[in-house]
Design a protein around this motif. Structure first.
Motif, PDB file in Angstrom:
ATOM      1  N   ASP A 252      -7.309   8.167 -12.345  1.00  0.00           N
ATOM      2  CA  ASP A 252      -6.578   7.854 -13.569  1.00  0.00           C
ATOM      3  C   ASP A 252      -5.109   8.254 -13.478  1.00  0.00           C
ATOM      4  O   ASP A 252      -4.203   7.468 -13.766  1.00  0.00           O
ATOM      5  CB  ASP A 252      -7.250   8.513 -14.774  1.00  0.00           C
ATOM      6  N   ARG A 253      -4.843   9.483 -13.044  1.00  0.00           N
ATOM      7  CA  ARG A 253      -3.462   9.943 -12.929  1.00  0.00           C
ATOM      8  C   ARG A 253      -2.729   9.202 -11.809  1.00  0.00           C
ATOM      9  O   ARG A 253      -1.540   8.888 -11.923  1.00  0.00           O
ATOM     10  CB  ARG A 253      -3.433  11.453 -12.669  1.00  0.00           C
ATOM     11  N   ASN A 254      -3.450   8.904 -10.738  1.00  0.00           N
ATOM     12  CA  ASN A 254      -2.857   8.187  -9.608  1.00  0.00           C
ATOM     13  C   ASN A 254      -2.311   6.828 -10.037  1.00  0.00           C
ATOM     14  O   ASN A 254      -1.205   6.436  -9.641  1.00  0.00           O
ATOM     15  CB  ASN A 254      -3.929   7.998  -8.524  1.00  0.00           C
TER      16      ASN A 254
ATOM     17  N   GLY B 187      -2.231  -0.469  -2.781  1.00  0.00           N
ATOM     18  CA  GLY B 187      -3.213  -0.611  -1.720  1.00  0.00           C
ATOM     19  C   GLY B 187      -4.551   0.023  -2.060  1.00  0.00           C
ATOM     20  O   GLY B 187      -4.900   0.227  -3.230  1.00  0.00           O
ATOM     21  N   ALA B 188      -5.313   0.353  -1.034  1.00  0.00           N
ATOM     22  CA  ALA B 188      -6.633   0.942  -1.229  1.00  0.00           C
ATOM     23  C   ALA B 188      -6.542   2.323  -1.884  1.00  0.00           C
ATOM     24  O   ALA B 188      -7.517   2.807  -2.454  1.00  0.00           O
ATOM     25  CB  ALA B 188      -7.357   1.051   0.111  1.00  0.00           C
ATOM     26  N   GLY B 189      -5.376   2.946  -1.833  1.00  0.00           N
ATOM     27  CA  GLY B 189      -5.210   4.267  -2.435  1.00  0.00           C
ATOM     28  C   GLY B 189      -5.097   4.261  -3.939  1.00  0.00           C
ATOM     29  O   GLY B 189      -5.290   5.294  -4.585  1.00  0.00           O
ATOM     30  N   THR B 190      -4.811   3.108  -4.542  1.00  0.00           N
ATOM     31  CA  THR B 190      -4.578   3.051  -5.984  1.00  0.00           C
ATOM     32  C   THR B 190      -5.795   3.477  -6.773  1.00  0.00           C
ATOM     33  O   THR B 190      -5.724   4.328  -7.665  1.00  0.00           O
ATOM     34  CB  THR B 190      -4.169   1.622  -6.404  1.00  0.00           C
TER      35      THR B 190
ATOM     36  N   MET C 145      -9.324  -2.893  -2.800  1.00  0.00           N
ATOM     37  CA  MET C 145      -8.625  -2.730  -1.531  1.00  0.00           C
ATOM     38  C   MET C 145      -7.194  -3.245  -1.540  1.00  0.00           C
ATOM     39  O   MET C 145      -6.351  -2.749  -0.787  1.00  0.00           O
ATOM     40  CB  MET C 145      -9.400  -3.449  -0.424  1.00  0.00           C
ATOM     41  N   ASN C 146      -6.904  -4.238  -2.362  1.00  0.00           N
ATOM     42  CA  ASN C 146      -5.602  -4.919  -2.283  1.00  0.00           C
ATOM     43  C   ASN C 146      -4.850  -4.866  -3.600  1.00  0.00           C
ATOM     44  O   ASN C 146      -5.427  -4.651  -4.656  1.00  0.00           O
ATOM     45  CB  ASN C 146      -5.810  -6.387  -1.870  1.00  0.00           C
ATOM     46  N   GLY C 147      -3.549  -5.097  -3.505  1.00  0.00           N
ATOM     47  CA  GLY C 147      -2.696  -5.054  -4.680  1.00  0.00           C
ATOM     48  C   GLY C 147      -1.741  -3.877  -4.608  1.00  0.00           C
ATOM     49  O   GLY C 147      -1.717  -3.127  -3.624  1.00  0.00           O
TER      50      GLY C 147
ATOM     51  N   GLY D 280       0.831  -1.202   0.000  1.00  0.00           N
ATOM     52  CA  GLY D 280       0.000   0.000   0.000  1.00  0.00           C
ATOM     53  C   GLY D 280       0.862   1.248   0.000  1.00  0.00           C
ATOM     54  O   GLY D 280       2.057   1.216  -0.302  1.00  0.00           O
ATOM     55  N   ALA D 281       0.263   2.374   0.370  1.00  0.00           N
ATOM     56  CA  ALA D 281       0.962   3.657   0.303  1.00  0.00           C
ATOM     57  C   ALA D 281       2.260   3.654   1.095  1.00  0.00           C
ATOM     58  O   ALA D 281       3.305   4.103   0.608  1.00  0.00           O
ATOM     59  CB  ALA D 281       0.044   4.773   0.803  1.00  0.00           C
ATOM     60  N   SER D 282       2.231   3.139   2.329  1.00  0.00           N
ATOM     61  CA  SER D 282       3.441   3.148   3.154  1.00  0.00           C
ATOM     62  C   SER D 282       4.497   2.210   2.591  1.00  0.00           C
ATOM     63  O   SER D 282       5.686   2.546   2.545  1.00  0.00           O
ATOM     64  CB  SER D 282       3.109   2.777   4.602  1.00  0.00           C
ATOM     65  N   GLY D 283       4.084   1.024   2.133  1.00  0.00           N
ATOM     66  CA  GLY D 283       5.038   0.080   1.552  1.00  0.00           C
ATOM     67  C   GLY D 283       5.628   0.586   0.260  1.00  0.00           C
ATOM     68  O   GLY D 283       6.835   0.445   0.003  1.00  0.00           O
TER      69      GLY D 283
END
Length: 462
Positions: free
Chosen positions: A147-149, A68-71, A63-65, A12-15
């Motif tokens: 999309d940009r994220n 993370g949930a931020g994608t 949520m995963n991948g 996720g974001a931290s990783g």
């Protein structure tokens, strides 16, 4: 059994930002990052591909991948210590802000520089809100759009790929500490890995897993809160004067009836409402896009009521899950109700929805949220909608849509020191999985912070 210097559990974001920083600093460490979800290119929710309802994919692609949930979120990075977590309590306010500004610089260098940076600090909205007993929290907001994220995360992955080994579709089932101080990890595939330093970066979806590991290793935890609420959807014109000015408005209101705090969360101008699957439970969220071609005619945001519990009850997340399960049981997933129907004490039937002027962006089951959400929380939400109507007339219209339930699960706050290291030497807990952060910016910043600590420990490649 493969041996590594550092293993990061969770992409996720931290990783992601920890792996970026370790790659940038060209550390001599051998590093593996593991996630139970999919590669970035494989993350596609079936609903986006045409499915009518959540299929409860395991693991959930929302949520995963990688990322993370931020994608697949709307890519909002709030640079602030007023909300989004408590990283500043560990590293200091100035350091926390410095780290978040650095995360913003990285995002801009990877393709986010065209995204506008908003600020609520000098906004007229703050004055207007105060005049109506509403409180606007201050932050700088960089909105990337879903999309940009995704494109930016793809560039970060490519940058790290030559230096950081990654493994997806992998679940860590057990963590042991050997007599030599090395951690031994066992996967669901029966594979074993060893490492000197282990980083738990599991995010909110890994809350149960991280709690279990902490219990197993004798690491203290403090139970956190759970936020219960709804996702509001209304015509974008109603909030246009706010979203054009500050984009993400974090507004807090103290209700007259119960003296409880209600807040807006995750505002998505011209966005869409989406379903997400957390531990097999379907809840609701929202996305928005940078590309004008992908925008809708609506704006959506969450209204959340925070719930903290005293003894003897301890599991706040279980409370939130039980409410979400009830919604899933009655609606087969997400429930949808017109605000006018809610205040009149009647369910929103398919017939009533056909006459609704606000067109829903998520296919959900028309129903009655009063059968799901406890009275106290629902009373708070209704009062907040009337309060918002004073600064954004039209919020309390009959055809304002309410999706339920939206639940924000918070990990138990893991006991860590100023380096985000637990009482077990070499075991770190960061990001939303630690309970220390609750946002993309602070989670990413925590990854950078620990990445620098471990880079210094292992030194630079010659």
């Amino acid at each position: 059994m493969k041996t590594y210097d550092i293993i990061i559990i969770g992409a996720g974001a931290s990783g992601v930002f920890m792996s970026y920083e370790l790659a940038r600093l060209e550390t001599d460490a051998k590093i593996l990052m593991i996630d139970k979800g999919a590669y970035l290119q494989k993350r596609q929710c079936p609903i986006k591909a045409g499915a009518k309802n959540c299929l409860k994919c395991s693991p959930c692609h929302i949520m995963n991948g990688y990322g993370g949930a931020g994608t697949l979120s709307d890519g909002k990075y709030n640079i602030t210590t007023q909300f989004g977590g408590d990283l500043h309590n560990y590293v200091g306010v100035d350091k926390a802000l410095e780290l978040m500004e650095y995360v913003d610089e990285v995002l801009c260098s990877m393709g986010g520089s065209d995204a506008k940076l908003y600020s609520t600090a000098s906004s007229e909205l703050k004055t207007t809100a105060l005049r109506n007993n509403l409180h606007l929290l201050e932050a700088k907001v960089r909105h990337l759009g879903t999309d940009r994220n995704v494109r930016i995360l793809g560039k970060i992955f490519d940058y790290c790929s030559e230096r950081i080994e990654t493994q997806f579709y992998t679940i860590i089932e057990d963590v042991e500490v050997g007599d030599d101080g090395f951690f031994v990890l066992t996967t669901d595939k029966g594979e074993k890995y060893r490492c000197k330093d282990l980083v738990m970066a599991t995010g909110r979806s890994g809350s149960k897993w991280s709690s279990q590991i902490c219990d197993q290793l004798g690491i203290k935890q403090k139970k956190n809160r759970v936020d219960i609420g709804v996702r509001v959807e209304l015509p974008a014109e109603i909030f246009k004067h706010i979203t054009d000015d500050v984009y993400e408005s974090k507004i807090v209101y103290k209700t007259d009836k119960y003296n409880d705090m209600v807040r807006t969360f995750c505002m998505n101008p011209y966005g869409e409402v989406v379903a997400e699957n957390t531990n097999g439970i379907v809840t609701v969220n929202g996305h928005s896009y940078a590309d004008p071609k992908l925008r809708t005619e609506n704006t959506n945001f969450a209204l959340l009521v925070s719930n903290k519990f005293t003894e003897p009850f301890k599991d706040s997340n279980e409370y939130g899950e039980s409410i979400a399960r009830l919604s899933n049981m009655l609606g087969g997933g997400v429930l949808l109700q017109r605000f006018g129907d809610l205040v009149k004490g009647r369910r929103s039937s398919a017939r009533r929805m056909e006459k609704c002027f606000t067109r829903p962006t998520l296919q959900a089951t028309p129903g009655d949220l009063s059968l799901v959400i406890p009275k106290r929380q629902l009373d708070n939400i209704i009062e907040m909608i009337y309060a918002l109507d004073k600064i954004a007339p039209g919020t309390a219209n009959e055809d304002t849509l309410l999706y339920g339930v939206e639940v924000k699960f918070y990990n138990s706050k893991i006991d860590v020191d100023e380096n985000l290291q637990t009482a077990v030497p070499g075991l770190y807990a960061l990001g939303d999985g630690s309970g220390v952060t609750h946002s993309l910016s602070q989670a990413s910043a925590s990854g950078v912070y620990v990445g620098r600590i471990l880079a210094e420990k292992y030194g630079k490649k010659e």
